[in-house]
Design an enzyme around this catalytic site. Structure first.
Site, mmCIF file in Angstrom:
data_model
loop_
_atom_site.group_PDB
_atom_site.id
_atom_site.type_symbol
_atom_site.label_atom_id
_atom_site.label_comp_id
_atom_site.label_asym_id
_atom_site.label_seq_id
_atom_site.Cartn_x
_atom_site.Cartn_y
_atom_site.Cartn_z
ATOM 1 N N HIS A 60 0.972 -1.212 0.071
ATOM 2 C CA HIS A 60 -0.016 0.066 0.070
ATOM 3 C C HIS A 60 0.745 1.201 -0.110
ATOM 4 C CE1 HIS A 60 -3.144 -2.653 0.877
ATOM 5 N NE2 HIS A 60 -3.777 -2.221 -0.005
ATOM 6 N N GLU A 66 -10.475 -10.994 -4.443
ATOM 7 C CA GLU A 66 -9.056 -10.939 -4.084
ATOM 8 C C GLU A 66 -8.528 -12.222 -3.136
ATOM 9 O OE1 GLU A 66 -8.465 -7.003 -2.326
ATOM 10 O OE2 GLU A 66 -10.676 -7.191 -1.278
ATOM 11 N N ASP A 110 -4.069 -8.230 -4.068
ATOM 12 C CA ASP A 110 -4.302 -9.550 -2.988
ATOM 13 C C ASP A 110 -4.288 -10.646 -3.560
ATOM 14 O OD1 ASP A 110 -4.047 -8.506 -0.337
ATOM 15 O OD2 ASP A 110 -5.861 -7.075 -0.743
ATOM 16 N N CYS A 165 -9.471 -3.850 -10.471
ATOM 17 C CA CYS A 165 -9.159 -2.532 -9.856
ATOM 18 C C CYS A 165 -7.823 -2.650 -9.125
ATOM 19 C CB CYS A 165 -10.100 -2.148 -8.922
ATOM 20 S SG CYS A 165 -10.341 -3.319 -7.484
HETATM 21 C C1 PEP Z 1 -6.255 -5.512 -4.461
HETATM 22 O O1 PEP Z 1 -6.038 -6.199 -3.501
HETATM 23 O O2 PEP Z 1 -5.907 -5.636 -5.682
HETATM 24 C C2 PEP Z 1 -7.084 -4.014 -4.303
HETATM 25 C C3 PEP Z 1 -7.391 -3.362 -5.085
HETATM 26 O O3 PEP Z 1 -7.075 -3.605 -2.813
HETATM 27 P P1 PEP Z 1 -5.718 -3.127 -2.137
HETATM 28 O O4 PEP Z 1 -4.684 -2.846 -2.877
HETATM 29 O O5 PEP Z 1 -6.426 -1.699 -1.281
HETATM 30 O O6 PEP Z 1 -5.670 -4.133 -1.110
HETATM 31 MG MG MG Z 2 -6.944 -5.665 -1.541
#
Ligand code: PEP
Ligand code: MG
Length: 583
Positions: A199, A441, A465, A512
């Site tokens: 993140h 995910e 994820d 996403c």
């Molecule tokens: C993901 O896991 O791809 C996602 C979009 O969520 P995050 O990156 O916030 O875990």
């Molecule tokens: Mg995620």
């Protein structure tokens, strides 16, 4: 000064040239050194000056509080001011400087540790928690002692000018700390640790400046103020470059900027393949203000609004009204375009407070995201109410993260229904037909995607994820970053399963995760049948430019071929070949 280069993993492209600015948590930076007895008065005076400066800052902060600021804020500043006037903080460290002949930062940190230990021994839970105030106020003083004092608003312009020439160099930064950089304009951002989809890396990318992670020991090797080149595209940092290297990179930097400007020409062009297949390119955002860059990039909606950042770096969770205002702001700003707002996804590498100590052995497998919200239903209820209220002001969709079983989905739906009922009772308007989507995910959700699609309005694949859990690779751990590969046949198979599951029930599906913004994967994703991609605004135009050049019918054939392979070593060159052939 010797020139050297360090290699890491580029997470945001582009070239920056600037001076190093070493950062970390102020308390982590405190070192211990002995001072000469003659230097004691000067050290004590330095300590006094820091205390006075922080007091002035706090008093100014209090004066500048808007009239409608919550009363607790002013009380909070008063508490810190009172602590600074208390002898235990303002006098005792001076005795330590004197007796131990040590530096002021160290003396203050010793005193802080003592006070915190005393607070920890208090039985009353409320009083015990006051230790955080002590740490915060001490951190302010230490920042001043270390020379990190923030400038006042009058010097803002100069600060921005200075920031643009600054390259942030950190060992590790939590997402909660990194989100604060959104209000600054640094030239580049590099860290020693972190995986490509951690993140912190995602936030670095959203700052829209060149960024590199996993540089190992860069922070130890680089000195404050050193001239550096950051090549985010290649993942290389060059420290103290010679004149020839410098001019070569200045040229590259100009070329990069020109290419970016050229991309602006397709800002309003629809993302349609040569054979007429339209792809929706949406934006991922972290804070409401990000809608500005989403719109500037021509996004046709927000595909992922990560609401957890609203919950970070604060003592209390945001209330319903505050959440509602944030969500409504985005919904209204996007003027009828879809705004997909994800419910709170905390846990794993996203802690609400950077100082919080994680005790779970495997936090990524622990009480995070929807699991946490179901365990704390009042938090879920408040967020659902805020989301529903915002849905009256735009095209809001709700997205639930980290679903693994249908029962989690059903419980979430029950809570959503309860939130709707409560609003109805109060005659508060909301969109009763609000769409509910789920993130895929976890491999369990991808394998079971058809069942999820049946009970949801849409699916969104969180590849960050999904890859982490499929390949058992911690996305935030640079030691295994080289193994993190979106092209792994198992990952591609799970994406295909999810698309098929959604298609079976006629439900839309999007990506996403960071795969959506990677131009090397655009053709493959479109070939697999993806029609919606959500990414950081800075990636939208490059992805669009790929789409404008390709023919979907050809991509479908290529994707089929890639899916028939089980060996990553064969998949990678083939993807490259297909990308090259079509470029
Ligand atoms: C993901 O896991 O791809 C996602 C979009 O969520 P995050 O990156 O916030 O875990
Ligand atoms: Mg995620």
């Amino acid at each position: 000064m010797a020139s050297f280069s360090v290699h890491g993993v580029g997470v945001s492209s582009g070239i920056a040239i600037g001076h190093a600015h070493l950062i970390s948590h102020a308390l982590l930076e405190v070192v211990h050194f002995k001072i000469d007895s003659k230097a004691i008065p000067a050290e004590i005076a330095r300590f006094d000056r820091a205390i006075t400066l922080v007091k002035q800052d706090l008093a100014q902060l209090k004066d500048q509080l808007p009239a409608n600021a919550p009363a607790e804020l002013s009380a909070f500043i008063n508490t810190h001011l009172a602590m600074l006037s208390d002898k235990t903080l303002s006098e005792a460290p001076k005795a330590i400087i004197q007796n131990e002949q040590c530096n002021a930062e160290w003396a203050l940190k010793q005193q802080m540790d003592d006070i915190v230990a005393q607070f920890e021994a208090i039985e009353d839970a409320y009083l015990r928690e006051r230790k955080h105030d002590v740490v915060q106020v001490v951190e302010r003083v230490i920042k001043v002692l270390l020379g990190h004092h923030q400038r006042g608003p009058g010097e803002k312009k100069q600060q921005v000018r200075q920031e643009r020439a600054m390259i942030l160099v950190a060992h590790d930064i939590s997402p909660a700390d990194a989100i604060q950089f959104k209000h600054h304009q640094f030239a580049a951002f590099i860290t020693d640790v972190g995986g490509i989809t951690s993140h912190t890396a995602i936030l670095a990318r959203s700052l829209n400046v060149p960024s590199i992670v996993a540089l190992q020991r860069a922070r130890d090797l680089i000195n404050d103020g050193e001239l550096m080149i950051v090549d985010g595209t290649q993942g290389v940092v060059i420290v103290n470059p010679g004149p020839e290297v410098l001019s070569e990179y200045q040229l590259k930097q100009n070329q990069w900027q020109l290419a970016q400007q050229k991309l602006q020409r397709i800002k309003t062009t629809k993302a349609v393949t040569v054979d007429g297949i339209s792809i929706d390119l949406l934006a991922n955002i972290e804070v409401p203000e990000d809608v500005v860059s989403a719109k500037a990039a021509g996004a046709v909606g927000v595909g992922l609004y990560r609401t957890e950042f609203l919950f970070m770096n604060r003592k209390e969770m945001p209330g319903e009204q505050e959440q509602f205002e944030a969500y409504r702001h985005v919904a209204e700003a996007m003027k009828g375009y879809p705004v997909t707002i994800r419910t709170l996804d905390i846990g794993a590498d996203k802690q609400l407070n950077p100082d919080e100590i994680v005790t779970a052995t495997n936090p990524a497998l622990g009480l995070r995201a929807v699991r946490y919200c179901l365990a704390e239903p009042h938090i879920f209820h408040t967020q659902f109410r805020a989301l529903l209220r915002a849905s009256h002001y735009g095209n809001v969709k709700i997205l639930i993260p980290m679903l693994s079983s249908l029962s989690e989905l059903r419980q979430s739906k029950l809570l959503l229904q309860r939130a709707k009922d409560s609003l109805r009772l109060e005659n508060i308007p909301f969109d009763d037909q609000i769409m509910l989507g789920g993130m895929v995910e976890i491999p369990a959700a991808a394998i079971n995607a058809e069942a999820f699609a049946q009970e949801l309005d849409f699916l969104s694949i969180g590849t960050n994820d999904l890859i982490q859990y499929t390949l058992a690779i911690d996305r935030a751990d640079d030691a295994v970053a080289h193994l993190y590969n979106p092209l792994h046949p198992a990952v591609l198979r799970l994406i295909q399963l999810t698309i098929q599951g959604a298609e079976k029930h006629g439900k839309p599906v999007s990506v996403c995760g960071e795969m959506a913004g990677d131009t090397r994967l655009t053709r493959l994703l479109v070939g697999l049948g993806m029609r919606q991609l959500s990414m950081h605004p800075s990636q939208i135009l490059s992805v669009k430019s790929q789409i404008l050049q390709c023919e979907e019918s050809l991509l479908v054939k290529q994707a089929k071929k890639i899916l028939s392979l089980t060996d990553l070593e064969k998949i990678e060159p083939l993807v490259k070949k297909f990308n090259g052939e079509l470029a």
